[in-house]
Design a protein around this motif. Structure first.
Motif, PDB file in Angstrom:
ATOM      1  N   ALA A 187      31.700  18.317 -20.705  1.00  0.00           N
ATOM      2  CA  ALA A 187      31.776  18.226 -19.062  1.00  0.00           C
ATOM      3  C   ALA A 187      32.914  17.039 -18.599  1.00  0.00           C
ATOM      4  CB  ALA A 187      30.015  18.185 -18.488  1.00  0.00           C
ATOM      5  N   MET A 228      35.296  21.471 -16.460  1.00  0.00           N
ATOM      6  CA  MET A 228      35.244  20.658 -18.021  1.00  0.00           C
ATOM      7  C   MET A 228      36.893  20.443 -18.756  1.00  0.00           C
ATOM      8  SD  MET A 228      32.422  22.379 -18.862  1.00  0.00           S
ATOM      9  CE  MET A 228      32.730  21.806 -20.515  1.00  0.00           C
ATOM     10  N   TYR A 288      41.857  21.048 -18.437  1.00  0.00           N
ATOM     11  CA  TYR A 288      40.866  20.654 -17.356  1.00  0.00           C
ATOM     12  C   TYR A 288      40.728  22.162 -16.988  1.00  0.00           C
ATOM     13  CZ  TYR A 288      38.448  17.507 -13.778  1.00  0.00           C
ATOM     14  OH  TYR A 288      37.711  16.976 -12.695  1.00  0.00           O
ATOM     15  N   ALA A 289      39.794  22.784 -16.776  1.00  0.00           N
ATOM     16  CA  ALA A 289      39.544  23.964 -16.049  1.00  0.00           C
ATOM     17  C   ALA A 289      37.603  23.940 -15.560  1.00  0.00           C
ATOM     18  CB  ALA A 289      38.942  25.255 -17.273  1.00  0.00           C
ATOM     19  N   PHE A 290      37.934  25.019 -14.349  1.00  0.00           N
ATOM     20  CA  PHE A 290      36.577  25.327 -14.018  1.00  0.00           C
ATOM     21  C   PHE A 290      35.704  26.535 -15.251  1.00  0.00           C
ATOM     22  CE2 PHE A 290      33.715  27.259 -10.372  1.00  0.00           C
ATOM     23  CZ  PHE A 290      33.105  25.890 -10.405  1.00  0.00           C
ATOM     24  N   ASN A 291      34.133  25.963 -14.678  1.00  0.00           N
ATOM     25  CA  ASN A 291      33.667  26.688 -15.282  1.00  0.00           C
ATOM     26  C   ASN A 291      32.417  27.248 -14.532  1.00  0.00           C
ATOM     27  OD1 ASN A 291      31.082  28.331 -16.567  1.00  0.00           O
ATOM     28  ND2 ASN A 291      31.510  26.540 -18.265  1.00  0.00           N
ATOM     29  N   ALA A 292      32.630  28.907 -14.568  1.00  0.00           N
ATOM     30  CA  ALA A 292      31.505  29.503 -13.396  1.00  0.00           C
ATOM     31  C   ALA A 292      30.594  29.390 -13.248  1.00  0.00           C
ATOM     32  CB  ALA A 292      32.898  30.164 -12.924  1.00  0.00           C
ATOM     33  N   GLU A 293      30.309  29.883 -14.633  1.00  0.00           N
ATOM     34  CA  GLU A 293      28.841  29.460 -14.881  1.00  0.00           C
ATOM     35  C   GLU A 293      28.218  28.814 -14.412  1.00  0.00           C
ATOM     36  OE1 GLU A 293      27.133  30.848 -18.861  1.00  0.00           O
ATOM     37  OE2 GLU A 293      28.586  32.614 -18.140  1.00  0.00           O
ATOM     38  N   THR A 294      28.710  27.404 -14.523  1.00  0.00           N
ATOM     39  CA  THR A 294      27.522  26.323 -14.947  1.00  0.00           C
ATOM     40  C   THR A 294      28.598  25.156 -13.874  1.00  0.00           C
ATOM     41  OG1 THR A 294      29.472  24.898 -16.335  1.00  0.00           O
ATOM     42  CG2 THR A 294      27.613  25.982 -16.881  1.00  0.00           C
ATOM     43  N   LYS A 295      29.438  26.350 -12.681  1.00  0.00           N
ATOM     44  CA  LYS A 295      30.148  25.664 -11.255  1.00  0.00           C
ATOM     45  C   LYS A 295      30.493  23.807 -11.899  1.00  0.00           C
ATOM     46  CE  LYS A 295      27.662  27.986  -8.219  1.00  0.00           C
ATOM     47  NZ  LYS A 295      28.436  29.844  -9.301  1.00  0.00           N
ATOM     48  N   THR A 296      30.956  23.312 -13.032  1.00  0.00           N
ATOM     49  CA  THR A 296      31.395  22.035 -13.206  1.00  0.00           C
ATOM     50  C   THR A 296      32.263  22.378 -14.255  1.00  0.00           C
ATOM     51  OG1 THR A 296      30.513  22.470 -15.481  1.00  0.00           O
ATOM     52  CG2 THR A 296      28.503  21.906 -14.024  1.00  0.00           C
ATOM     53  N   THR A 331      35.753  18.650 -26.701  1.00  0.00           N
ATOM     54  CA  THR A 331      35.523  19.314 -25.140  1.00  0.00           C
ATOM     55  C   THR A 331      33.513  18.497 -24.755  1.00  0.00           C
ATOM     56  OG1 THR A 331      34.107  21.325 -26.623  1.00  0.00           O
ATOM     57  CG2 THR A 331      35.951  21.282 -25.628  1.00  0.00           C
TER      58      THR A 331
END
Length: 68
Positions: free
Chosen positions: A10, A45, A35-43, A8
């Protein structure tokens, strides 16, 4: 014995290098990448499962899979 890892990271060149390094050490892609969006880091993954057949070993839960 077959070993499994889930890589895993970024969505960047470092993740691609991680997968490339695993492939060059004898690991094989297993399934499709995720492929997923990490809302906490706004990146974004990425994730990629890889597998490898390792001869002459028995499974041990303390083994470091990346060193196989």
């Amino acid at each position: 014995m077959k070993v499994y890892r889930f890589l895993t990271g970024a969505d960047d060149a470092a993740f691609c290098h991680k997968v490339t390094a695993a492939l060059n050490k004898g690991w094989h892609l297993f399934g499709s990448p995720t492929y997923a969006f990490n809302a906490e880091t706004k990146t974004m993954m990425c994730g990629q499962a890889v597998v490898k057949d390792v001869e002459g070993k028995e499974y041990d839960p303390t083994m470091k899979l990346g060193e196989q």
